[in-house]
Design a protein around this motif. Structure first.
Motif, mmCIF file in Angstrom:
data_model
loop_
_atom_site.group_PDB
_atom_site.id
_atom_site.type_symbol
_atom_site.label_atom_id
_atom_site.label_comp_id
_atom_site.label_asym_id
_atom_site.label_seq_id
_atom_site.Cartn_x
_atom_site.Cartn_y
_atom_site.Cartn_z
ATOM 1 N N GLY A 169 -28.959 -5.604 20.407
ATOM 2 C CA GLY A 169 -28.538 -5.781 19.440
ATOM 3 C C GLY A 169 -26.869 -5.856 19.461
ATOM 4 O O GLY A 169 -26.605 -5.897 20.377
ATOM 5 N N GLY A 170 -26.353 -6.615 18.479
ATOM 6 C CA GLY A 170 -24.680 -6.898 18.981
ATOM 7 C C GLY A 170 -24.743 -8.474 18.873
ATOM 8 O O GLY A 170 -25.652 -8.762 19.143
ATOM 9 N N LEU A 171 -24.315 -9.126 19.492
ATOM 10 C CA LEU A 171 -24.017 -9.956 19.556
ATOM 11 C C LEU A 171 -23.464 -9.880 20.744
ATOM 12 O O LEU A 171 -25.180 -10.997 21.909
ATOM 13 C CB LEU A 171 -21.716 -10.371 19.733
ATOM 14 N N ILE A 172 -23.027 -9.345 21.941
ATOM 15 C CA ILE A 172 -23.033 -8.545 23.583
ATOM 16 C C ILE A 172 -24.131 -7.519 23.066
ATOM 17 O O ILE A 172 -23.934 -6.496 23.355
ATOM 18 C CB ILE A 172 -22.102 -9.179 23.751
ATOM 19 N N VAL A 199 -27.310 -11.644 24.657
ATOM 20 C CA VAL A 199 -26.259 -11.567 24.082
ATOM 21 C C VAL A 199 -27.031 -12.606 22.165
ATOM 22 O O VAL A 199 -28.260 -13.586 23.448
ATOM 23 C CB VAL A 199 -25.537 -13.435 24.263
ATOM 24 N N ASP A 200 -26.889 -12.683 21.471
ATOM 25 C CA ASP A 200 -27.186 -13.298 20.784
ATOM 26 C C ASP A 200 -26.635 -14.170 19.855
ATOM 27 O O ASP A 200 -25.654 -13.756 19.031
ATOM 28 C CB ASP A 200 -27.964 -12.320 19.810
ATOM 29 N N LEU A 201 -27.687 -15.097 19.873
ATOM 30 C CA LEU A 201 -26.406 -16.093 19.224
ATOM 31 C C LEU A 201 -28.014 -17.230 17.732
ATOM 32 O O LEU A 201 -27.639 -18.183 17.869
ATOM 33 C CB LEU A 201 -26.928 -17.580 20.132
ATOM 34 N N SER A 202 -28.746 -16.091 17.503
ATOM 35 C CA SER A 202 -29.767 -16.359 16.457
ATOM 36 C C SER A 202 -29.329 -15.795 15.230
ATOM 37 O O SER A 202 -27.930 -15.106 14.948
ATOM 38 C CB SER A 202 -30.930 -15.977 16.753
ATOM 39 N N ARG A 206 -25.172 -13.559 13.028
ATOM 40 C CA ARG A 206 -24.160 -14.122 11.899
ATOM 41 C C ARG A 206 -23.331 -12.914 11.447
ATOM 42 O O ARG A 206 -21.648 -13.256 11.136
ATOM 43 C CB ARG A 206 -25.353 -14.144 9.579
ATOM 44 N N SER A 207 -23.836 -11.506 11.187
ATOM 45 C CA SER A 207 -23.028 -10.471 11.478
ATOM 46 C C SER A 207 -21.729 -10.561 11.863
ATOM 47 O O SER A 207 -20.311 -10.206 11.467
ATOM 48 C CB SER A 207 -23.494 -9.286 10.590
ATOM 49 N N GLY A 209 -20.479 -12.563 13.326
ATOM 50 C CA GLY A 209 -18.818 -13.878 13.375
ATOM 51 C C GLY A 209 -18.757 -13.808 11.575
ATOM 52 O O GLY A 209 -18.531 -14.297 11.185
ATOM 53 N N GLY A 210 -18.680 -12.980 10.916
ATOM 54 C CA GLY A 210 -17.939 -12.298 10.136
ATOM 55 C C GLY A 210 -19.344 -13.697 8.657
ATOM 56 O O GLY A 210 -18.813 -13.623 7.824
ATOM 57 N N GLY A 211 -20.170 -13.503 9.409
ATOM 58 C CA GLY A 211 -21.099 -14.536 8.149
ATOM 59 C C GLY A 211 -22.047 -15.631 8.297
ATOM 60 O O GLY A 211 -22.302 -16.074 7.221
ATOM 61 N N SER A 212 -21.310 -16.081 9.450
ATOM 62 C CA SER A 212 -21.702 -17.280 9.826
ATOM 63 C C SER A 212 -22.009 -17.670 10.898
ATOM 64 O O SER A 212 -21.232 -16.884 12.396
ATOM 65 C CB SER A 212 -21.211 -18.289 9.309
ATOM 66 N N ARG A 213 -23.462 -18.328 11.647
ATOM 67 C CA ARG A 213 -23.610 -18.813 13.243
ATOM 68 C C ARG A 213 -22.385 -19.670 13.757
ATOM 69 O O ARG A 213 -21.896 -18.548 15.011
ATOM 70 C CB ARG A 213 -24.434 -19.785 13.129
ATOM 71 N N ALA A 214 -21.493 -20.043 12.588
ATOM 72 C CA ALA A 214 -20.234 -20.165 13.624
ATOM 73 C C ALA A 214 -18.740 -19.286 14.210
ATOM 74 O O ALA A 214 -18.400 -19.972 15.204
ATOM 75 C CB ALA A 214 -19.656 -21.492 13.403
ATOM 76 N N GLY A 215 -18.806 -18.946 13.023
ATOM 77 C CA GLY A 215 -18.007 -17.762 13.518
ATOM 78 C C GLY A 215 -18.599 -16.580 14.711
ATOM 79 O O GLY A 215 -17.418 -15.736 15.356
ATOM 80 N N ALA A 216 -19.985 -16.559 14.711
ATOM 81 C CA ALA A 216 -20.506 -15.620 15.926
ATOM 82 C C ALA A 216 -19.956 -16.155 16.793
ATOM 83 O O ALA A 216 -19.771 -16.230 17.941
ATOM 84 C CB ALA A 216 -22.136 -15.491 15.432
ATOM 85 N N LEU A 217 -19.991 -18.055 17.127
ATOM 86 C CA LEU A 217 -19.538 -18.274 18.464
ATOM 87 C C LEU A 217 -18.517 -18.542 18.782
ATOM 88 O O LEU A 217 -18.407 -18.186 20.245
ATOM 89 C CB LEU A 217 -20.568 -20.407 18.362
ATOM 90 N N ALA A 218 -17.976 -18.718 17.805
ATOM 91 C CA ALA A 218 -16.439 -18.792 17.759
ATOM 92 C C ALA A 218 -15.342 -17.239 18.479
ATOM 93 O O ALA A 218 -14.725 -16.925 19.797
ATOM 94 C CB ALA A 218 -15.694 -18.946 16.346
#
Lengths: 445, 466
Positions: A169-172, A199-202, A206-207, A209-218
Motif C-alpha cells: 500500500g502506498g508509493l513507499i 516501492v510501487d511504480l505500477s 497513480r494516485s 502521483g496525483g493521477g499519473s505514473r509520471a507524477g508518482a515517479l516525480a
C-alpha cells in the motif's frame, strides 16, 4: 525446564514426525531454550541426489549437518558416530526454498503479498501489512507478525524455509524483512530487518502521483532528494532554514540506507516504461534495485542484465492488462537467457507452498531446471543480502534444506524432511489436522 | 492477477447453449401463442462445426476418461466425431496422421466455472460484466448477454486444452442469473460459441459474498440469504402454476412474462441446472434442504472448500462437487481448505470436478487435477489416474448436462481432443494440439493454428501470452 539438544539417535523420519505431532507440548518447552541450544544435533542424509546449487549435482551423496550448519556435502563424507542418519536413497536434497514476496504472519490465512484486492490476500479484517499514507518508509512490518500464523506450517510443507515478509500500500509501503519459518517468536524467526524498501511504480501508484505514473515517479524522486537534503543539512532543518520537505523527517531518515545503497529498493513495476523508469532512478541515486512483477521485463532484458537488476516474477503471469500487455509465459526463460538474475515468487491462490510448482512452470516454459532451482534459493538469498548465510548447501551456511521424495517441481513428489537451521520442523499443519479429523465420516469431535 | 475477487464474487450466468432445436427456452412449448415473445426462439445458438481433415493420432497413451489408460494406442477423428480408439487403426484418405509416440491424448478439458468473457482482460471496470450486483435476486440476467468473444484470455484457455466452459455470473447475488455453456472457438458472437443442446445453468451463491454485498439493504446474514432464496422460489412456484394452467387450457390472455420467475420456473421444471457457489459443508446441507422444499435438484456445488466434511452427503444426494485443488485462506469460509479435498470427495463416491474460477487456473486444469490427485495419494487416499482425468472431462460434462455428447473419448462422441507433449499430470507437459468438435483450433507447432483475438492485434506480438 532443561533444554534439550533434540534427537541425536537413529530414529526414522516417520517416527520423529509422529513424535512431533503427538508431543506438541514439547514444542513449548523447546522454545524456551535459546536458539543456539536448539541447534545442537548432527544429521547425515545419505544416498540422495543432492543439488547444492553452489556446485554441480551429486549422485548418491551425503549432506552432513551439525549445530545448525552445513558441515559437508559430497559423495565421500565421513559420518560421525553420533550422527542421526537419514536414508535419502532415491530422493532429492535441495536447499530450503526462499519465497521472495509474501505477507506471511501479517494476516490470517494464506497471506499473499499482492497489493491490489488486499481483502483476498488473507482473511478480510485480519491484515497487518499496510499503512494508509503514501510515504511510509519508516513502517516496518516486524511488530505486526504473528509467529503463530497458520500459513507458516503450510508453507513449510511446501519446502519453504525462508520468506520475505513485506508491507503493501502506498508509493513507499515501508520496510520488508526476512523470516525463517521456524521459531517461537517473530524475534526468533527474524533473519534480517530490514532487507528492502518496498516501492510501487505500477498502475497502483497513480494516485500517489496525483493521477499519473509520471507524477508518482516525480514524487518518489523528490522524496529521495528531500531525504538527501535533510541528511546533508540536519542543523538547517532543526532551525527551519530548509525548504518544506515532502514527507515527515522520520520517513526521510528511514530512506538513508536506501541512499547509501545498503538497503535495496524493492520496486513493483510491470510495464516496460515503469521498469525503465525504475532503472533510471536507481542509476541517478545509485540505489540497489530489485524489480518485482516485471511483466514486460523481457522487453528490456539487456538493460536489466547490464544494470545487474534482479527481477522477481510470477512464471504464470501471462494475462494482458494495461499494466503489462506484453505478458508472456516464457518471461523467466527470456530474462535468464539474457543474463538477468531471475527470482520466482508469485501469488499462488494455494499459498506459498506452491512455489515449487511455479518453478516447474518456468521450466515448462523454457527455463533451465537448475536456473529455476536457483531462482527459488540462492538468487533471492543474494538479492536480499543473505547469500553468505543461506541459499545453497555450501559448508558453513545455515542448514536450511529439504529432502524431497523426487523432483521437487513435480506434483507427484513431496517434502519428506525439512530442516531449518539444522532442526527438523514438523510437517503438520492445521490442514493435516482437518484432513485427519474428516478422513472417515462422521468425524470424531 | 487482478482477478482475486473472482473466487466467490463472480458468477457469470452463461447461457447453456440453446440450439435451434432447443431454443424455445421459456418453458411454454413453442406451438402455443403464435407471435408471443415467449414462444419465439430465445437467443438461439448459431454454432457451426468447422470442417477439418480426418485425424489419426498414432501410438500415444490415450486416457479416454471412460476406462483404463491405453498405451501404444490410436485415435481416429472424422467429421467432428470420434470414430475409433484402439490399436491398428488405418488412416482414411486425406487424413492428417500425427505421431503420438511419447505423447498423451485426453478428452478436451471442460471447466464448470469460468468467468472468461464476462470478466475479460485487460480487467478494466468497463469489462466488469459478471455481477449484476443491484439486487440479491437477478435470475433474469443471462451471462451470454455480457460475454465478450474477443476476451484475450480465451486463446490462453484454449492453449491449455480447454474446449468447453460454463461461463457464469458472479457470486455477489443469492441468485445471480443464467450461465452459458460455450465451445471455446474463436467467434464474432457468443451465439456462435453456444453449445447446441446444452441446458442452461443457474448461478446461486451461499455465504459471505451476498451478505457482504447487500449488508446495508439485506440480506446481511446467512439466515437472510436463506430467506431470500425461499422467497424467490415461492414466487416461482406460483408463477409456474399460473403458466402451466394457462398452457393446459389456453383460455384468456397469457399470463404476463416475468423474466426472473421464468428462469426460476425452468429450474423447478428441471430444465435449468443449478450451480451453487458454496464453501461451507453445513451450508451445503442447508441448500440441499432448500432444494427439497421446492422440488429441484442442485446439479453441482462450486468451490466446496469444505466438501470433505460432507463428502458422504454429497455422494448420497448425487450433487457434483466442483472444487479447486488447494485454494484456501482468502476469506473465512475458505479457511478450512485442504489439498486432499478432491481425493476425499472421490473416495466417498461424490462426483468430483476440478474447476478454475480463474483465467490463470483455467490454463492448467490438468495440473490442478494432478496436484489434487497426488496430494490424496501422498496422504494415503487412493485416487487413480482414470478417476482424476474424469475430474476435468467426463464429470464436468455431466454437471453441464452434456455428457451424452462429449467428455470422453468414445466412438460417436464429439471430437473434443487434446494431444499433450507428455503426461498431462506432469508439471512439464503442455497441450500441443487441441481439437474442438474435430477442428484443430490450436497447434503449438503451427503459428497459423494459434488464434489471436482482436484485442491482441497491434499491441501484443504473436505468440505472446502462451
Amino acid at each position: 525446564m532443561r533444554c534439550t539438544d533434540g534427537r541425536s539417535d537413529g530414529r526414522t523420519v516417520g517416527q520423529s514426525r509422529r513424535m512431533w505431532a503427538s508431543l506438541g507440548v514439547v514444542v513449548g518447552f523447546l522454545t524456551l531454550c535459546p536458539p543456539d541450544r536448539l541447534a545442537g544435533q548432527t544429521i547425515a542424509i545419505t544416498g540422495a541426489t543432492i543439488y547444492p546449487v553452489s556446485g554441480p549435482k551429486i549422485e548418491r551423496g551425503t549432506v552432513l549437518v551439525r549445530d545448525g550448519r552445513i558441515v559437508a556435502v559430497g559423495a565421500d563424507v565421513a559420518i560421525p558416530g553420533d550422527a542421526r542418519r537419514i536414508d535419502g536413497g532415491g530422493k532429492v536434497v535441495t536447499p530450503g526454498f526462499f519465497h521472495a514476496q509474501s505477507a506471511l504472519g501479517l494476516g490470517v490465512g494464506r497471506s499473499l503479498a499482492e497489493e491490489s484486492d488486499e481483502e483476498y490476500t488473507a482473511i478480510g479484517g485480519t491484515t497487518d501489512g499496510g499503512q494508509s499514507g503514501e510515504i511510509n518508509a519508516s513502517f516496518n512490518v516486524l511488530a505486526g507478525v504473528d509467529p503463530n500464523g497458520i500459513a507458516f506450517p503450510v508453507a513449510r510443507m511446501g519446502g519453504i524455509t525462508t520468506a520475505v515478509v513485506m508491507p503493501s500500500g502506498g508509493l513507499i509501503a515501508g520496510q520488508a524483512i526476512v523470516l525463517r519459518l521456524a521459531g517461537h517468536s517473530s524475534g526468533e524467526m527474524l533473519v534480517r530487518s530490514p532487507v528492502g524498501m518496498v516501492v510501487d511504480l505500477s498502475d497502483g501508484s497513480r494516485s500517489a502521483g496525483g493521477g499519473s505514473r509520471a507524477g508518482a515517479l516525480a514524487r518518489l524522486r523528490s522524496v529521495l532528494q528531500d531525504a538527501a537534503e535533510l541528511r546533508r543539512r540536519p542543523a538547517d532543518w532543526s532551525q527551519n532554514r530548509i525548504q518544506p520537505l515532502g514527507a515527515p523527517a522520520r520517513e526521510l531518515e528511514a530512506l538513508y540506507p536506501v541512499l547509501d545503497g545498503s538497503l535495496p529498493v524493492y520496486v513493483q513495476a510491470r510495464r516496460q516504461s515503469d521498469i525503465e523508469n525504475a532503472v533510471q532512478l536507481a542509476q541517478e541515486f545509485r540505489l540497489r534495485l530489485i524489480i518485482r512483477g516485471g511483466t514486460e521485463a523481457w522487453r528490456v532484458a539487456g538493460v536489466l542484465a547490464s544494470a545487474r537488476v534482479p527481477v522477481v516474477l510470477d512464471s504464470r503471469d501471462n494475462i494482458p492488462s494495461f499494466d503489462g500487455l506484453q505478458a508472456r509465459s516464457d518471461n523467466a526463460a527470456l530474462l535468464r537467457e539474457a543474463g538477468v538474475t531471475v527470482i520466482l515468487a508469485g501469488q499462488d491462490p494455494g499459498g506459498q507452498m506452491n512455489l515449487r510448482f511455479e518453478a516447474g512452470h518456468a521450466v515448462r516454459n523454457g527455463m533451465q531446471w537448475e536456473d529455476a532451482l536457483a531462482a527459488v534459493t540462492i538468487a533471492p538469498a543474494e538479492a536480499f543480502g543473505l547469500g553468505q548465510e543461506m541459499g545453497s548447501l555450501a559448508p558453513g551456511k545455515a542448514a536450511d534444506l529439504v529432502l524431497w521424495s523426487g523432483d521437487p517441481f513435480e506434483f507427484s513428489t513431496g517434502a519428506e524432511l525439512v530442516l531449518i537451521r539444522g532442526q527438523e520442523v514438523p510437517l503438520t499443519s492445521r490442514m493435516t489436522e482437518l484432513r485427519e479429523r474428516y478422513r472417515t465420516l462422521p468425524p470424531r469431535y | 492477477m487482478t482477478r482475486r475477487l473472482f473466487p466467490g464474487l463472480l458468477l457469470l450466468p452463461l447461457l447453456g447453449c440453446a440450439s435451434a432445436a432447443h431454443s424455445a427456452q421459456p418453458s411454454p412449448s413453442a406451438s402455443a401463442g403464435g407471435s408471443q415473445s415467449w414462444s419465439r426462439a430465445q437467443y438461439p445458438s448459431t454454432y457451426q462445426r468447422r470442417a477439418d481433415a480426418p485425424v489419426l493420432i498414432r501410438n500415444a497413451t490415450i486416457m479416454t476418461a471412460a476406462g483404463p489408460e491405453l498405451s501404444g494406442a490410436s485415435l481416429l477423428i472424422q467429421d467432428g466425431k470420434i470414430v475409433a480408439v484402439g490399436r491398428d487403426l488405418a488412416a482414411p484418405a486425406g487424413a492428417r496422421v500425427v505421431d503420438g509416440t511419447g505423447k498423451f491424448v485426453t478428452p478436451g478439458l471442460i471447466d464448470t466455472h469460468s468467468h472468461l468473457g464476462v470478466y475479460s482482460a485487460p480487467g478494466t471496470f468497463a469489462e466488469g460484466d459478471g455481477n449484476e450486483a443491484t439486487n440479491p435476486v437477478t435470475a433474469q440476467v443471462w451471462a451470454e448477454h455480457s460475454f465478450w468473444p474477443q476476451d484475450p484470455q480465451i486463446p490462453l484457455a484454449i492453449a491449455g486444452g480447454v474446449t468447453i466452459i460454463q461461463a457464469l455470473p458472479g457470486s455477489a447475488n443469492l441468485i445471480g442469473g443464467r450461465s452459458a455453456t460455450l465451445r471455446l472457438v474463436p467467434s464474432r458472437t457468443v451465439q456462435e460459441m453456444k453449445l447446441p443442446g446444452a441446458p442452461y445453468g443457474l448461478k446461486m451463491a451461499c455465504g459471505e459474498n451476498p451478505k457482504r454485498v447487500y449488508q446495508n439493504r439485506g440480506p446481511s446474514t446467512r439466515m437472510g440469504n436463506m430467506a431470500g432464496y425461499r422467497e424467490a422460489f415461492i414466487r416461482a412456484e406460483r408463477y409456474r402454476e399460473r403458466w402451466d394452467e394457462w398452457l393446459a387450457n389456453r383460455r384468456g390472455t397469457a399470463p404476463e412474462r416475468d423474466l426472473q420467475l421464468e428462469t426460476l420456473a425452468e429450474v423447478l421444471r428441471g430444465r435449468i441446472l443449478v450451480h451453487n457457489h458454496c464453501y461451507r459443508g453445513d451450508e451445503m446441507a442447508q441448500m440441499l434442504d432448500l432444494a427439497r422444499e421446492f422440488g429441484f435438484t442442485i446439479r453441482s456445488f462450486h468451490h466446496v472448500v469444505e466438501g470433505y466434511k460432507v463428502a458422504d452427503l454429497l455422494a448420497r444426494e448425487g450433487t457434483a462437487a466442483s472444487v479447486w485443488a488447494d485454494w484456501w485462506g482468502f476469506k473465512m469460509e475458505s479457511l478450512d481448505g485442504v489439498p486432499e479435498n478432491a481425493a476425499l470427495l472421490q473416495a466417498a463416491g461424490a462426483r468430483t470436478i476440478i474447476h478454475s474460477d480463474s483465467p490463470e487456473g483455467i490454463q492448467r486444469l490438468n495440473q490442478e487435477a494432478a496436484k489434487a490427485m497426488y496430494a490424496g495419494n501422498r496422504a494415503g487416499i487412493p485416487v487413480t489416474r482414470e478417476q482424476a482425468i474424469r475430474w476435468i472431462t467426463a464429470n464436468p460434462a455431466w454437471a453441464l448436462g452434456i455428457d451424452q455428447t462429449t467428455g470422453t473419448l468414445e466412438p460417436g462422441k464429439a471430437a473434443d481432443v487434446v494431444l499433450w507433449s507428455g503426461d498431462p499430470f506432469s508439471v512439464y507437459s503442455r497441450a500441443e494440439q487441441v481439437y474442438n468438435d474435430g477442428w484443430l483450433v490450436f497447434d503449438r507447432n503451427d503459428p497459423t493454428r494459434q488464434p489471436r483475438t482482436d484485442f491482441h492485434l497491434g499491441q501484443t506480438a504473436p505468440g505472446v501470452g502462451r
